[in-house]
Design a protein around this motif. Structure first.
Motif, PDB file in Angstrom:
ATOM      1  N   PHE A 108       0.887  -1.164   0.000  1.00  0.00           N
ATOM      2  CA  PHE A 108       0.000   0.000   0.000  1.00  0.00           C
ATOM      3  C   PHE A 108       0.919   1.205   0.000  1.00  0.00           C
ATOM      4  O   PHE A 108       1.569   1.499   0.987  1.00  0.00           O
ATOM      5  CB  PHE A 108      -0.894  -0.025   1.237  1.00  0.00           C
ATOM      6  CG  PHE A 108      -1.875   1.126   1.273  1.00  0.00           C
ATOM      7  CD1 PHE A 108      -3.002   1.117   0.460  1.00  0.00           C
ATOM      8  CD2 PHE A 108      -1.670   2.206   2.110  1.00  0.00           C
ATOM      9  CE1 PHE A 108      -3.907   2.168   0.485  1.00  0.00           C
ATOM     10  CE2 PHE A 108      -2.575   3.265   2.137  1.00  0.00           C
ATOM     11  CZ  PHE A 108      -3.689   3.236   1.328  1.00  0.00           C
ATOM     12  N   SER A 138       9.574   3.458 -12.467  1.00  0.00           N
ATOM     13  CA  SER A 138      10.273   2.190 -12.650  1.00  0.00           C
ATOM     14  C   SER A 138      10.627   1.526 -11.329  1.00  0.00           C
ATOM     15  O   SER A 138      10.558   0.303 -11.208  1.00  0.00           O
ATOM     16  CB  SER A 138      11.528   2.411 -13.495  1.00  0.00           C
ATOM     17  OG  SER A 138      12.303   3.439 -12.943  1.00  0.00           O
ATOM     18  N   ALA A 139      10.962   2.330 -10.304  1.00  0.00           N
ATOM     19  CA  ALA A 139      11.369   1.739  -9.034  1.00  0.00           C
ATOM     20  C   ALA A 139      10.207   0.995  -8.383  1.00  0.00           C
ATOM     21  O   ALA A 139      10.361  -0.142  -7.922  1.00  0.00           O
ATOM     22  CB  ALA A 139      11.902   2.822  -8.103  1.00  0.00           C
ATOM     23  N   ILE A 140       9.035   1.619  -8.370  1.00  0.00           N
ATOM     24  CA  ILE A 140       7.898   0.967  -7.707  1.00  0.00           C
ATOM     25  C   ILE A 140       7.410  -0.228  -8.533  1.00  0.00           C
ATOM     26  O   ILE A 140       6.971  -1.241  -7.983  1.00  0.00           O
ATOM     27  CB  ILE A 140       6.771   1.983  -7.395  1.00  0.00           C
ATOM     28  CG1 ILE A 140       5.760   1.353  -6.443  1.00  0.00           C
ATOM     29  CG2 ILE A 140       6.069   2.482  -8.625  1.00  0.00           C
ATOM     30  CD1 ILE A 140       4.889   2.358  -5.765  1.00  0.00           C
ATOM     31  N   ALA A 145       9.337  -2.214 -10.303  1.00  0.00           N
ATOM     32  CA  ALA A 145      10.252  -3.323 -10.002  1.00  0.00           C
ATOM     33  C   ALA A 145       9.882  -3.967  -8.673  1.00  0.00           C
ATOM     34  O   ALA A 145       9.927  -5.197  -8.511  1.00  0.00           O
ATOM     35  CB  ALA A 145      11.687  -2.805  -9.961  1.00  0.00           C
ATOM     36  N   LYS A 146       9.471  -3.132  -7.725  1.00  0.00           N
ATOM     37  CA  LYS A 146       9.080  -3.644  -6.406  1.00  0.00           C
ATOM     38  C   LYS A 146       7.837  -4.538  -6.514  1.00  0.00           C
ATOM     39  O   LYS A 146       7.787  -5.625  -5.941  1.00  0.00           O
ATOM     40  CB  LYS A 146       8.803  -2.448  -5.504  1.00  0.00           C
ATOM     41  CG  LYS A 146       8.613  -2.778  -4.052  1.00  0.00           C
ATOM     42  CD  LYS A 146       8.582  -1.461  -3.318  1.00  0.00           C
ATOM     43  CE  LYS A 146       8.372  -1.610  -1.855  1.00  0.00           C
ATOM     44  NZ  LYS A 146       8.394  -0.287  -1.208  1.00  0.00           N
ATOM     45  N   LYS A 153       6.870  -6.108  -9.096  1.00  0.00           N
ATOM     46  CA  LYS A 153       7.237  -7.306  -9.844  1.00  0.00           C
ATOM     47  C   LYS A 153       7.905  -8.315  -8.902  1.00  0.00           C
ATOM     48  O   LYS A 153       7.656  -9.512  -8.966  1.00  0.00           O
ATOM     49  CB  LYS A 153       8.203  -6.888 -10.967  1.00  0.00           C
ATOM     50  CG  LYS A 153       8.312  -7.878 -12.094  1.00  0.00           C
ATOM     51  CD  LYS A 153       9.102  -7.247 -13.226  1.00  0.00           C
ATOM     52  CE  LYS A 153       9.995  -8.273 -13.857  1.00  0.00           C
ATOM     53  NZ  LYS A 153      10.929  -7.677 -14.806  1.00  0.00           N
ATOM     54  N   LYS A 154       8.737  -7.791  -8.004  1.00  0.00           N
ATOM     55  CA  LYS A 154       9.428  -8.664  -7.053  1.00  0.00           C
ATOM     56  C   LYS A 154       8.422  -9.283  -6.081  1.00  0.00           C
ATOM     57  O   LYS A 154       8.536 -10.450  -5.697  1.00  0.00           O
ATOM     58  CB  LYS A 154      10.470  -7.860  -6.284  1.00  0.00           C
ATOM     59  CG  LYS A 154      11.255  -8.678  -5.270  1.00  0.00           C
ATOM     60  CD  LYS A 154      12.519  -7.937  -4.888  1.00  0.00           C
ATOM     61  CE  LYS A 154      13.176  -8.540  -3.681  1.00  0.00           C
ATOM     62  NZ  LYS A 154      12.587  -8.034  -2.424  1.00  0.00           N
ATOM     63  N   GLN A 205       4.646   1.820 -18.396  1.00  0.00           N
ATOM     64  CA  GLN A 205       5.937   1.350 -17.899  1.00  0.00           C
ATOM     65  C   GLN A 205       5.855  -0.079 -17.367  1.00  0.00           C
ATOM     66  O   GLN A 205       6.817  -0.831 -17.465  1.00  0.00           O
ATOM     67  CB  GLN A 205       6.467   2.313 -16.830  1.00  0.00           C
ATOM     68  CG  GLN A 205       6.844   3.659 -17.440  1.00  0.00           C
ATOM     69  CD  GLN A 205       7.209   4.715 -16.409  1.00  0.00           C
ATOM     70  OE1 GLN A 205       7.547   4.412 -15.278  1.00  0.00           O
ATOM     71  NE2 GLN A 205       7.144   5.974 -16.800  1.00  0.00           N
ATOM     72  N   GLU A 213       6.276  -2.322 -20.292  1.00  0.00           N
ATOM     73  CA  GLU A 213       7.681  -2.351 -20.724  1.00  0.00           C
ATOM     74  C   GLU A 213       8.545  -3.174 -19.796  1.00  0.00           C
ATOM     75  O   GLU A 213       9.485  -3.844 -20.214  1.00  0.00           O
ATOM     76  CB  GLU A 213       8.239  -0.921 -20.779  1.00  0.00           C
ATOM     77  CG  GLU A 213       7.901  -0.194 -22.064  1.00  0.00           C
ATOM     78  CD  GLU A 213       8.133   1.303 -21.953  1.00  0.00           C
ATOM     79  OE1 GLU A 213       8.763   1.753 -20.980  1.00  0.00           O
ATOM     80  OE2 GLU A 213       7.649   2.026 -22.850  1.00  0.00           O
ATOM     81  N   LYS A 214       8.248  -3.094 -18.487  1.00  0.00           N
ATOM     82  CA  LYS A 214       9.101  -3.767 -17.505  1.00  0.00           C
ATOM     83  C   LYS A 214       8.636  -5.199 -17.238  1.00  0.00           C
ATOM     84  O   LYS A 214       9.148  -5.849 -16.334  1.00  0.00           O
ATOM     85  CB  LYS A 214       9.095  -3.005 -16.176  1.00  0.00           C
ATOM     86  CG  LYS A 214       9.396  -1.556 -16.304  1.00  0.00           C
ATOM     87  CD  LYS A 214      10.872  -1.282 -16.113  1.00  0.00           C
ATOM     88  CE  LYS A 214      11.159   0.169 -16.415  1.00  0.00           C
ATOM     89  NZ  LYS A 214      12.492   0.439 -16.840  1.00  0.00           N
ATOM     90  N   GLY A 215       7.625  -5.655 -17.959  1.00  0.00           N
ATOM     91  CA  GLY A 215       7.198  -7.040 -17.811  1.00  0.00           C
ATOM     92  C   GLY A 215       6.462  -7.343 -16.522  1.00  0.00           C
ATOM     93  O   GLY A 215       6.525  -8.461 -16.015  1.00  0.00           O
ATOM     94  N   TYR A 241      17.266  -7.784  -8.151  1.00  0.00           N
ATOM     95  CA  TYR A 241      16.416  -6.672  -7.748  1.00  0.00           C
ATOM     96  C   TYR A 241      17.253  -5.418  -7.539  1.00  0.00           C
ATOM     97  O   TYR A 241      16.919  -4.332  -8.007  1.00  0.00           O
ATOM     98  CB  TYR A 241      15.660  -7.041  -6.466  1.00  0.00           C
ATOM     99  CG  TYR A 241      14.678  -5.996  -6.029  1.00  0.00           C
ATOM    100  CD1 TYR A 241      13.611  -5.634  -6.859  1.00  0.00           C
ATOM    101  CD2 TYR A 241      14.791  -5.378  -4.795  1.00  0.00           C
ATOM    102  CE1 TYR A 241      12.699  -4.689  -6.458  1.00  0.00           C
ATOM    103  CE2 TYR A 241      13.877  -4.421  -4.390  1.00  0.00           C
ATOM    104  CZ  TYR A 241      12.839  -4.079  -5.220  1.00  0.00           C
ATOM    105  OH  TYR A 241      11.927  -3.128  -4.834  1.00  0.00           O
ATOM    106  N   GLN A 285      17.149  -1.850  -9.676  1.00  0.00           N
ATOM    107  CA  GLN A 285      16.953  -0.519  -9.093  1.00  0.00           C
ATOM    108  C   GLN A 285      18.111   0.411  -9.436  1.00  0.00           C
ATOM    109  O   GLN A 285      17.913   1.612  -9.631  1.00  0.00           O
ATOM    110  CB  GLN A 285      16.750  -0.591  -7.571  1.00  0.00           C
ATOM    111  CG  GLN A 285      15.477  -1.307  -7.127  1.00  0.00           C
ATOM    112  CD  GLN A 285      14.189  -0.653  -7.596  1.00  0.00           C
ATOM    113  OE1 GLN A 285      14.177   0.151  -8.525  1.00  0.00           O
ATOM    114  NE2 GLN A 285      13.073  -1.029  -6.989  1.00  0.00           N
ATOM    115  N   PHE A 293      11.886 -13.244 -10.554  1.00  0.00           N
ATOM    116  CA  PHE A 293      12.164 -11.841 -10.828  1.00  0.00           C
ATOM    117  C   PHE A 293      13.320 -11.714 -11.811  1.00  0.00           C
ATOM    118  O   PHE A 293      14.371 -12.313 -11.627  1.00  0.00           O
ATOM    119  CB  PHE A 293      12.526 -11.099  -9.544  1.00  0.00           C
ATOM    120  CG  PHE A 293      12.728  -9.623  -9.773  1.00  0.00           C
ATOM    121  CD1 PHE A 293      11.636  -8.777  -9.814  1.00  0.00           C
ATOM    122  CD2 PHE A 293      13.980  -9.105 -10.003  1.00  0.00           C
ATOM    123  CE1 PHE A 293      11.806  -7.432 -10.066  1.00  0.00           C
ATOM    124  CE2 PHE A 293      14.154  -7.755 -10.254  1.00  0.00           C
ATOM    125  CZ  PHE A 293      13.064  -6.919 -10.284  1.00  0.00           C
TER     126      PHE A 293
END
Lengths: 372, 308
Positions: free
Chosen positions: A199, A210-212, A214-215, A217-218, A239, A242-244, B7, B11, B149
């Protein structure tokens, strides 16, 4: 006469002049102020409201006006900014309008409504969905749209019953509207034991998510609810693709705008949106649609219809002789208004009784289809 | 290699991408400050104009039916740099040169006024809606496992790294090798003395604004293609971040601006990635305060010597 008395006299004279010009206008026309963003990133929503409001006023005037008087619309730009909204509200007070259609963004409507309530001006908002706006016991504040607290549960219910995601992330733009609705969705999901693994707030106006992403996605989320407006969600969608990040997105009516498809392109296909019903498809409203289309404007936006209905409700009360804002407010609470949205009734707070949102699937060409 | 590593790598790549563009914009702030000791607050707006110029070039060429990627990119960069440089040059002539030599606060106010003017000028001319740009370069690489990932690196991100690197190399060569670059350095050291020694300082200052604007145009083209959306307000936030990067690295120092941009970008990405994106601005501005406490002139800035 020293400098200060001269200035004071000048101010007094100019106030007197302003006052007299307002009185001169008041005789044959009824001024309705329409406030909302003419400029700024969410100006499209303002356009919808102005299209609806203007169409209503034109059609009412064509049908003879209010007991011989004509309605007159005056548009004010608050750019959806709380500070400008206060300035606009003061300007409306000075210009002598007694009725306001607007504002659009909840964060603008709230501070402006304080001023209207103090000055005895009736406000009907066609788009502000924050519960707080009507939750402060104000006498002159109404709306022709539902609440975040309705929209959130509708979204949560749909997610739980139809989407059945494994892991959900709820993102918002830290603004009154976005965060309010996102919190309500989160509460709804948690009550149904759907795991909300993230949240978080993002900053409205940011371009890089992009940072959020990636988070998310993880964390392996398969569903994202976003509380906010379309410019940020459009970028998030684009995005994410693009970032899958392979997830279904959902948003409130603040993202339901054609521009989201031009920003996100293909990525906007399959987005879920809670929107008011599509009143432009209702055969009973054909004359209104024709009127709007004949002017070269777009009749499909949700706030076109809530704006139209707000003016109709005011006009109905005025025709019944309730031109005083307090009497008009009392009239609205006690009577059924016949509008393009059907029969509307308000509760003591100024909220609509029984307003329902529907869930729509958005398409990459900017259209949407109703799911339930 | 573990998921944690991928990861972290992701970043860092995200941070370097955004940091590179902060750096390109920050150069404009730092060069102007280095030479005339003034903060050009209209610089963020110059970047925004670069984005719009790129959009018009791309849209115009698309209408003419040209779809060769190389040609489109070259045209977008060349024309956007020309248009934006013209703006940079005119801003200096109109808003700053007449005020030079007076109180330092006066050009600062003029710069804020210029910024408001440019923002509203574009807003009135082009409307306040977001304009979507076509993505010319799509696709990218995926590093790591397919089922868990994995790191994504788009071709566009690589283009951003490469173009930023080339721009910085060209700029460094220009400043350290060319005659004009030597004149720039001389002006930065002591503008009055440079004037006495026969350097046309007005020309040097104009060139500085043109270089700053050209790099902002490069950032404008790159970012509008990367994010795909432009609006008249995007200059404000970008300008603020780039200014922070310039101060962090040491305002007046060109390598400082690059370093500051990268540190800022990576800090934001790491904070958003490991902590919360709500706090990324808090952490990056907190870092700025912390650095300035111990190094008041920034990381690579030289302590200012009062010129008598």
């Amino acid at each position: 006469m020293n400098k200060w008395t001269k200035t004071a006299a000048g101010v007094a004279v100019s106030i007197a002049l302003l006052g007299s010009s307002a009185l001169a206008n008041a005789a044959d026309t009824i001024k309705i102020a329409m406030a909302g963003p003419v400029t700024g990133p969410v100006a499209q929503y303002g356009d919808m409201q102005f299209t609806g409001g203007n169409a209503a006023i034109e059609m009412i005037n064509k049908a003879g006006g209010i007991n011989g008087k004509q309605l007159e619309a005056v548009i004010y730009d608050d750019a959806c900014d709380p500070k400008q909204a206060v300035a606009v509200a003061n300007k409306i007070v000075n210009d002598g309008a007694q009725y306001v259609l607007g504002h659009l963004c909840s964060s603008a409507t709230q501070p402006a409504s304080d001023i209207y309530e103090d000055e005895g001006i009736l406000l009907i908002t066609a788009a502000s969905t924050s519960p707080e706006i009507t939750g402060r016991g104000y006498e002159l504040v109404f709306r022709t749209i539902g609440l975040d607290s309705d929209q959130g549960p509708t979204a949560a219910k749909y997610i739980v019953e139809h989407v059945k995601p494994k892991k959900v992330a709820v993102i918002h733009d830290k603004q009154q509207y976005g965060e309010g609705i996102a919190s309500s969705v989160k509460v709804g999901l948690e009550a149904a034991n759907v795991p909300v693994v993230a949240f978080e707030g993002i900053t409205a106006g940011d371009k890089d998510f992009s940072a959020i992403i990636a988070k998310l996605k993880k964390l392996d989320v398969d569903f994202v609810y976003y509380g906010g407006y379309h410019p940020e969600l459009g970028l998030l969608l684009r995005q994410s693709k693009e970032k899958g990040l392979d997830a279904t997105f959902m948003g409130p009516e603040g993202v339901g705008n054609k521009d989201i498809s031009s920003i996100a392109g293909e990525a906007s296909e399959g987005l879920l949106v809670t929107l008011p019903k599509k009143y432009d498809l209702d055969p009973a409203n054909k004359a209104v649609v024709d009127h709007i289309v004949a002017k070269g404007e777009d009749a499909t936006g949700p706030f076109v219809w809530t704006g139209y209905a707000a003016i109709q409700a005011m006009a109905q009360g005025m025709k019944a002789g309730k031109e005083d804002p307090f009497e008009l407010a009392e009239y609205l609470r006690g009577n059924v208004a016949k509008t393009v949205m059907g029969d509307l009734q308000w509760d003591s707070k100024g909220d609509l009784k029984g307003f329902e949102f529907g869930v729509f699937t958005w398409h990459k060409d900017g259209t949407s289809t109703q799911n339930q | 290699m573990s998921e944690q590593f991928y990861y972290f790598l992701q970043q860092i790549l995200n941070g370097v991408t955004i940091g590179s563009t902060y750096a390109l914009i920050a150069i404009g702030y730092t060069m102007v400050y280095g030479i005339i000791g003034m903060i050009n607050f209209a610089h963020g707006e110059v970047y925004m104009i670069g984005s719009y110029a790129a959009f018009f070039v791309l849209a115009g060429l698309a209408m003419l039916g040209i779809d060769s990627l190389v040609l489109l990119l070259i045209a977008a960069f060349a024309l956007s740099i020309m248009i934006t440089s013209a703006y940079g040059w005119s801003i200096e002539r109109v808003a700053y040169r007449p005020l030079r030599g007076g109180n330092r606060l006066i050009p600062l106010i003029s710069a804020i006024g210029m910024s408001i003017f440019l923002q509203n000028f574009v807003r009135l001319a082009q409307g306040s809606r977001d304009i979507a740009m076509p993505s010319l370069i799509t696709g990218g690489w995926t590093i790591g496992p397919a089922d868990a990932f994995n790191v994504t690196l788009s071709y566009m991100q690589v283009v951003i790294f490469v173009v930023t690197f080339i721009s910085m190399t060209v700029l460094t060569a220009f400043i350290s090798k060319s005659k004009m670059g030597r004149a720039c350095r001389a002006c930065a050291e002591d503008i009055g003395m440079a004037n006495l020694l026969g350097i046309n300082t007005n020309k040097v200052i104009s060139i500085t604004f043109v270089i700053g604007a050209a790099l902002a145009a490069v950032a404008g083209v790159l970012l509008s293609m990367y994010y795909g959306v432009i609006n008249p307000y995007l200059g404000f936030m970008a300008g603020l971040k780039a200014f922070t990067a310039a101060v962090l690295g040491g305002i007046g120092s060109i390598p400082g601006a690059v370093l500051g941009g990268l540190i800022l970008g990576i800090t934001e990405a790491i904070t958003a990635g490991y902590f919360s994106s709500e706090y990324k601005d808090v952490v990056s501005f907190g870092l700025l305060c912390f650095v300035l406490l111990f190094m008041p002139t920034g990381i690579l800035g030289k302590p200012e010597v009062e010129k008598v």
